[in-house]
Design a protein around this motif. Structure first.
Motif, PDB file in Angstrom:
ATOM      1  N   GLY A  29      -5.160  -3.884   3.421  1.00  0.00           N
ATOM      2  CA  GLY A  29      -4.176  -4.961   3.458  1.00  0.00           C
ATOM      3  C   GLY A  29      -4.726  -6.324   3.100  1.00  0.00           C
ATOM      4  O   GLY A  29      -4.014  -7.324   3.200  1.00  0.00           O
ATOM      5  N   ARG A 133      -3.221  -8.693   7.422  1.00  0.00           N
ATOM      6  CA  ARG A 133      -3.473  -7.364   6.866  1.00  0.00           C
ATOM      7  C   ARG A 133      -2.596  -6.316   7.544  1.00  0.00           C
ATOM      8  O   ARG A 133      -2.010  -5.466   6.875  1.00  0.00           O
ATOM      9  CB  ARG A 133      -4.956  -6.990   7.023  1.00  0.00           C
ATOM     10  CG  ARG A 133      -5.864  -7.861   6.200  1.00  0.00           C
ATOM     11  CD  ARG A 133      -7.309  -7.409   6.205  1.00  0.00           C
ATOM     12  NE  ARG A 133      -7.976  -7.595   7.487  1.00  0.00           N
ATOM     13  CZ  ARG A 133      -8.319  -6.618   8.330  1.00  0.00           C
ATOM     14  NH1 ARG A 133      -8.065  -5.370   8.029  1.00  0.00           N
ATOM     15  NH2 ARG A 133      -8.943  -6.882   9.457  1.00  0.00           N
ATOM     16  N   ARG A 136       1.003  -6.685   6.377  1.00  0.00           N
ATOM     17  CA  ARG A 136       1.153  -6.143   5.015  1.00  0.00           C
ATOM     18  C   ARG A 136       1.201  -4.617   5.049  1.00  0.00           C
ATOM     19  O   ARG A 136       2.006  -3.998   4.369  1.00  0.00           O
ATOM     20  CB  ARG A 136      -0.011  -6.594   4.128  1.00  0.00           C
ATOM     21  CG  ARG A 136       0.029  -8.049   3.736  1.00  0.00           C
ATOM     22  CD  ARG A 136      -1.220  -8.416   2.973  1.00  0.00           C
ATOM     23  NE  ARG A 136      -1.198  -9.794   2.511  1.00  0.00           N
ATOM     24  CZ  ARG A 136      -2.227 -10.389   1.923  1.00  0.00           C
ATOM     25  NH1 ARG A 136      -3.366  -9.722   1.717  1.00  0.00           N
ATOM     26  NH2 ARG A 136      -2.134 -11.645   1.536  1.00  0.00           N
ATOM     27  N   ASN A 139       4.481  -3.411   6.530  1.00  0.00           N
ATOM     28  CA  ASN A 139       5.576  -3.646   5.580  1.00  0.00           C
ATOM     29  C   ASN A 139       5.587  -2.558   4.502  1.00  0.00           C
ATOM     30  O   ASN A 139       6.642  -2.132   4.051  1.00  0.00           O
ATOM     31  CB  ASN A 139       5.462  -5.019   4.925  1.00  0.00           C
ATOM     32  CG  ASN A 139       5.883  -6.140   5.844  1.00  0.00           C
ATOM     33  OD1 ASN A 139       6.583  -5.923   6.842  1.00  0.00           O
ATOM     34  ND2 ASN A 139       5.441  -7.339   5.554  1.00  0.00           N
ATOM     35  N   ARG A 140       4.414  -2.110   4.110  1.00  0.00           N
ATOM     36  CA  ARG A 140       4.314  -1.066   3.089  1.00  0.00           C
ATOM     37  C   ARG A 140       4.593   0.315   3.664  1.00  0.00           C
ATOM     38  O   ARG A 140       5.301   1.114   3.068  1.00  0.00           O
ATOM     39  CB  ARG A 140       2.929  -1.096   2.441  1.00  0.00           C
ATOM     40  CG  ARG A 140       2.770  -0.056   1.326  1.00  0.00           C
ATOM     41  CD  ARG A 140       1.353   0.073   0.845  1.00  0.00           C
ATOM     42  NE  ARG A 140       0.529   0.634   1.905  1.00  0.00           N
ATOM     43  CZ  ARG A 140      -0.786   0.515   1.967  1.00  0.00           C
ATOM     44  NH1 ARG A 140      -1.435  -0.165   1.059  1.00  0.00           N
ATOM     45  NH2 ARG A 140      -1.462   1.057   2.954  1.00  0.00           N
TER      46      ARG A 140
END
Length: 186
Positions: A29, A133, A136, A139-140
């Motif tokens: 991330g 990180r 991120r 979120n992914r």
């Protein structure tokens, strides 16, 4: 930022046969993929992601497959051939071939590990604050992945501390600052 790194790549000496191997490492991330994609596009490099080898269940021990299928053949001037790991199906999928490139960017967690340092032409460390990180990553991968991310990050901490990856980097990049210039580490 990219132009400065591209200049360092161009000035670097090939250490993997006739290939300049560039590692873009750092924790999950951090922004490694974004930087590596920009770098590859700018300098016309071949890009290889360690995520094509690693998995949630095999965070670091996949390296021998990369050595055997890609790095060893390239060091002899031959094409490498590897099977991509699919994180969704959790299985090896299609085969990919890599002809010996002038520049190969190896992007991902542990790409600049100690066992490959002597063959790296340039080592880039991307750092970003832990909470950014994690955000991120979730979120992914979705918020259900929180326990996996927590285990992953803990294992990264252990790996990077014992490997001393950051302290061996040639360039350190802030994964949150798009316009901040990289700085030499050594």
């Amino acid at each position: 930022m990219i132009e400065e790194i591209v200049a360092k790549v161009a000035d670097a000496v090939p250490r993997l046969g006739s290939t300049r191997l560039v590692a873009v490492d750092g924790p999950g991330g951090a922004g490694k993929s974004t930087l590596a994609e920009q770098l590859a596009a700018t300098c016309g490099a071949t890009l290889l992601h360690t995520d094509d080898f690693a998995s949630w269940d095999n965070q670091f021990d996949w390296w021998p497959r990369l050595e055997e299928q890609v790095l060893e053949p390239l060091s002899r001037g031959q094409s490498g051939r590897y099977q991509r790991y699919d994180w969704t199906t959790r299985a090896l999928r299609e085969w990919h071939e890599i002809a010996p490139p002038a520049v190969l960017i190896l992007e991902g967690v542990s790409s600049a590990r100690a066992s490959v340092r002597d063959r790296l032409s340039l080592s880039i460390w991307v750092e970003t604050q832990r909470h950014v990180r994690l955000e991120r990553g979730l979120n992914r991968d979705g918020h259900d992945a929180l326990p996996m991310w927590q285990r992953w990050m803990a294992a990264e901490d252990v790996h990077f501390a014992s490997d001393r990856t950051r302290s061996h980097a040639d360039v350190i990049v802030n994964g949150c600052a798009g316009n901040e210039a990289p700085h030499d580490h050594q």
